[in-house]
Motif scaffolding. Structure first.
Motif, mmCIF file in Angstrom:
data_model
loop_
_atom_site.group_PDB
_atom_site.id
_atom_site.type_symbol
_atom_site.label_atom_id
_atom_site.label_comp_id
_atom_site.label_asym_id
_atom_site.label_seq_id
_atom_site.Cartn_x
_atom_site.Cartn_y
_atom_site.Cartn_z
ATOM 1 N N ARG A 205 56.164 58.006 9.309
ATOM 2 C CA ARG A 205 57.361 58.835 9.115
ATOM 3 C C ARG A 205 57.866 58.747 7.685
ATOM 4 O O ARG A 205 57.804 57.682 7.072
ATOM 5 C CB ARG A 205 58.480 58.327 10.031
ATOM 6 C CG ARG A 205 58.304 58.790 11.448
ATOM 7 C CD ARG A 205 59.514 58.467 12.254
ATOM 8 N NE ARG A 205 59.524 57.041 12.576
ATOM 9 C CZ ARG A 205 60.194 56.545 13.606
ATOM 10 N NH1 ARG A 205 60.907 57.321 14.373
ATOM 11 N NH2 ARG A 205 60.157 55.251 13.851
ATOM 12 N N VAL A 206 58.381 59.863 7.176
ATOM 13 C CA VAL A 206 59.039 59.858 5.866
ATOM 14 C C VAL A 206 60.370 60.599 5.989
ATOM 15 O O VAL A 206 60.588 61.325 6.967
ATOM 16 C CB VAL A 206 58.152 60.510 4.779
ATOM 17 C CG1 VAL A 206 56.884 59.708 4.560
ATOM 18 C CG2 VAL A 206 57.803 61.944 5.144
ATOM 19 N N PHE A 207 61.243 60.376 5.010
ATOM 20 C CA PHE A 207 62.619 60.865 5.121
ATOM 21 C C PHE A 207 63.056 61.510 3.809
ATOM 22 O O PHE A 207 62.750 61.006 2.735
ATOM 23 C CB PHE A 207 63.558 59.689 5.423
ATOM 24 C CG PHE A 207 63.085 58.848 6.585
ATOM 25 C CD1 PHE A 207 63.553 59.074 7.877
ATOM 26 C CD2 PHE A 207 62.141 57.826 6.392
ATOM 27 C CE1 PHE A 207 63.103 58.304 8.939
ATOM 28 C CE2 PHE A 207 61.690 57.059 7.458
ATOM 29 C CZ PHE A 207 62.175 57.300 8.726
ATOM 30 N N ARG A 208 63.755 62.622 3.920
ATOM 31 C CA ARG A 208 64.343 63.232 2.716
ATOM 32 C C ARG A 208 65.674 63.835 3.111
ATOM 33 O O ARG A 208 65.829 64.296 4.250
ATOM 34 C CB ARG A 208 63.425 64.333 2.167
ATOM 35 C CG ARG A 208 62.144 63.751 1.614
ATOM 36 C CD ARG A 208 61.274 64.767 0.898
ATOM 37 N NE ARG A 208 59.947 64.168 0.679
ATOM 38 C CZ ARG A 208 58.925 64.777 0.109
ATOM 39 N NH1 ARG A 208 59.057 66.026 -0.304
ATOM 40 N NH2 ARG A 208 57.771 64.161 -0.040
ATOM 41 N N SER A 209 66.621 63.835 2.179
ATOM 42 C CA SER A 209 67.906 64.398 2.597
ATOM 43 C C SER A 209 67.890 65.916 2.439
ATOM 44 O O SER A 209 68.472 66.480 1.541
ATOM 45 C CB SER A 209 69.078 63.718 1.880
ATOM 46 O OG SER A 209 69.134 64.116 0.564
ATOM 47 N N ASP A 210 67.146 66.535 3.349
ATOM 48 C CA ASP A 210 67.025 67.997 3.398
ATOM 49 C C ASP A 210 67.798 68.510 4.612
ATOM 50 O O ASP A 210 67.865 67.835 5.633
ATOM 51 C CB ASP A 210 65.551 68.390 3.607
ATOM 52 C CG ASP A 210 64.746 68.265 2.308
ATOM 53 O OD1 ASP A 210 65.357 68.304 1.237
ATOM 54 O OD2 ASP A 210 63.508 68.118 2.404
ATOM 55 N N ALA A 211 68.345 69.716 4.482
ATOM 56 C CA ALA A 211 69.012 70.324 5.640
ATOM 57 C C ALA A 211 67.939 70.864 6.600
ATOM 58 O O ALA A 211 66.854 71.265 6.170
ATOM 59 C CB ALA A 211 69.918 71.453 5.174
ATOM 60 N N VAL A 212 68.267 70.839 7.891
ATOM 61 C CA VAL A 212 67.298 71.292 8.898
ATOM 62 C C VAL A 212 67.179 72.811 8.898
ATOM 63 O O VAL A 212 68.166 73.520 8.920
ATOM 64 C CB VAL A 212 67.763 70.826 10.308
ATOM 65 C CG1 VAL A 212 66.814 71.335 11.384
ATOM 66 C CG2 VAL A 212 67.884 69.316 10.354
#
Ligand code: PHE
Length: 342
Positions: free
Chosen positions: A196-203
């Motif tokens: 898993r990776v994470f980015r502060s992107d809007a859905v």
């Protein structure tokens, strides 16, 4: 006394016939043959007989005892087999009735394709490497040639863990695992690392703050771009079939040099151009390139001796192409109507 014995035998046999319970049968045994039983009572009177009578009556008494015992045990056997038959009758199941449906769980489409990809790479001699989802700035950015003021960081804004002096964050890319692996192993290295990776992107239909990548890394003597090409072509043909073709486009990643993005011929039109590929004929699948010499050196690997390639596949995108799924949000909504289709 002889008549008494004969009477006892007749009475016992009669009662036995009408006895229908195993427990009652036991009571009968005690009543006739037990220490205080009727037969024993008679035998106790034997002392009063004449010496001539004694053996005759004795023999008769033994015969009566044996007869009753035999009758008892054959009655017992009959009752037992009756009980058995009744039990079987009672427990009989109607095999013509419809059964209860068991619903089995299934693998999530992301897991399913990830497993397929793992198998394909294992077949090519790769190991599976694991890395932390919560990592530090050094492994996710700096060691990968992204110093603090590097503009490419803008596209990978992430979530930082508050209250620590070191910069601890949720990894934005599985490329961080490259660094962990190279710090701990010497070449030859051949790994993939799904996670898993994470980015502060809007859905939206193509973005999610949490998604999955599969990182690949090969480091050895004499590794070239053609090894990268052959590896990715083998993978994609196994996933999408022999007809698909790949397109390698020059691109920039700070941790690979040269770098490329890899597109696959459109699943819908096969390359002619349609609405799905926005008339491009190709759909972007992953980023890749030759590991930057600086990254090798950062991890203590001599870039004069070794070279390597790396790639990062977006799992969601790969699965969407494979099954013609047009909205990434479907993966995370846990709607069984969607999940059941795979
Ligand atoms: N980490 C890059 C990304 O998330 C992909 C990539 C991996 C590119 C490995 C090159 C080599 O966009």
């Amino acid at each position: 006394m002889k008549e008494q014995l004969e009477k006892i035998e007749a009475k016992a046999k009669q009662e036995l016939v009408s006895c229908s319970e195993i427990k009652a049968l036991d009571e009968l045994r005690v009543r006739y043959l037990g220490k205080k039983g009727e037969l024993t009572a008679i035998l106790k009177q034997m002392g009063s007989l004449s010496p001539e009578e004694r053996p005759v009556i004795g023999q008769l008494a033994n015969k009566v005892r044996a007869d009753i015992e035999e009758a008892l045990s054959s009655r017992l056997a009959a009752l037992k087999s009756e009980a058995q038959a009744a039990k079987i009758r009672e427990e009989a199941i109607d095999i013509t009735l419809p059964g209860k449906k068991i619903s089995y769980g299934k693998f999530h489409p992301l897991t399913k394709v990830e497993n397929e990809i793992r198998e394909i790479f294992m077949g090519m001699g790769f190991d599976i490497a694991d890395g932390p989802e919560i990592d530090d700035d050094y492994h996710v950015f700096e060691a990968l040639n992204l110093p603090p003021d590097h503009p490419a960081r803008d596209t990978q804004d992430t979530f930082y863990i508050a209250g620590t002096n070191e910069k601890i964050l949720l990894r934005t890319q599985t490329s961080s695992v490259q660094v962990h692996v190279m710090e701990n192993r010497k070449p030859p290295i051949r790994i993939i690392s799904p996670g898993r990776v994470f980015r502060s992107d809007a859905v939206d239909a193509t973005h999610s703050p949490l998604f999955h990548q599969i990182e690949g890394l090969v480091v050895d003597k004499g590794i070239t771009m053609s090894d990268l090409k052959g590896t990715l072509e083998t993978l994609m043909k196994k996933i999408y079939g022999n007809e698909c073709s790949l397109r390698f486009r020059p691109h920039h990643f700070p941790f690979t040099e040269p770098s490329c993005e890899v597109d696959i011929s459109c699943f819908n039109c096969g390359g002619k151009g349609c609405s799905m590929c926005k008339d491009e004929g190709y759909i972007e699948l992953l980023g890749a390139g030759m590991v930057h010499p600086k990254v090798l050196e950062n991890c203590g690997i001599d870039s004069n001796i070794y070279s390597g390639f790396a790639f990062g596949i977006g799992l969601e995108r790969t699965v969407m192409g494979r099954y013609d799924i047009n909205d990434l949000r479907l993966f995370y909504e846990n709607d069984v109507r969607f999940l059941e289709q795979f």
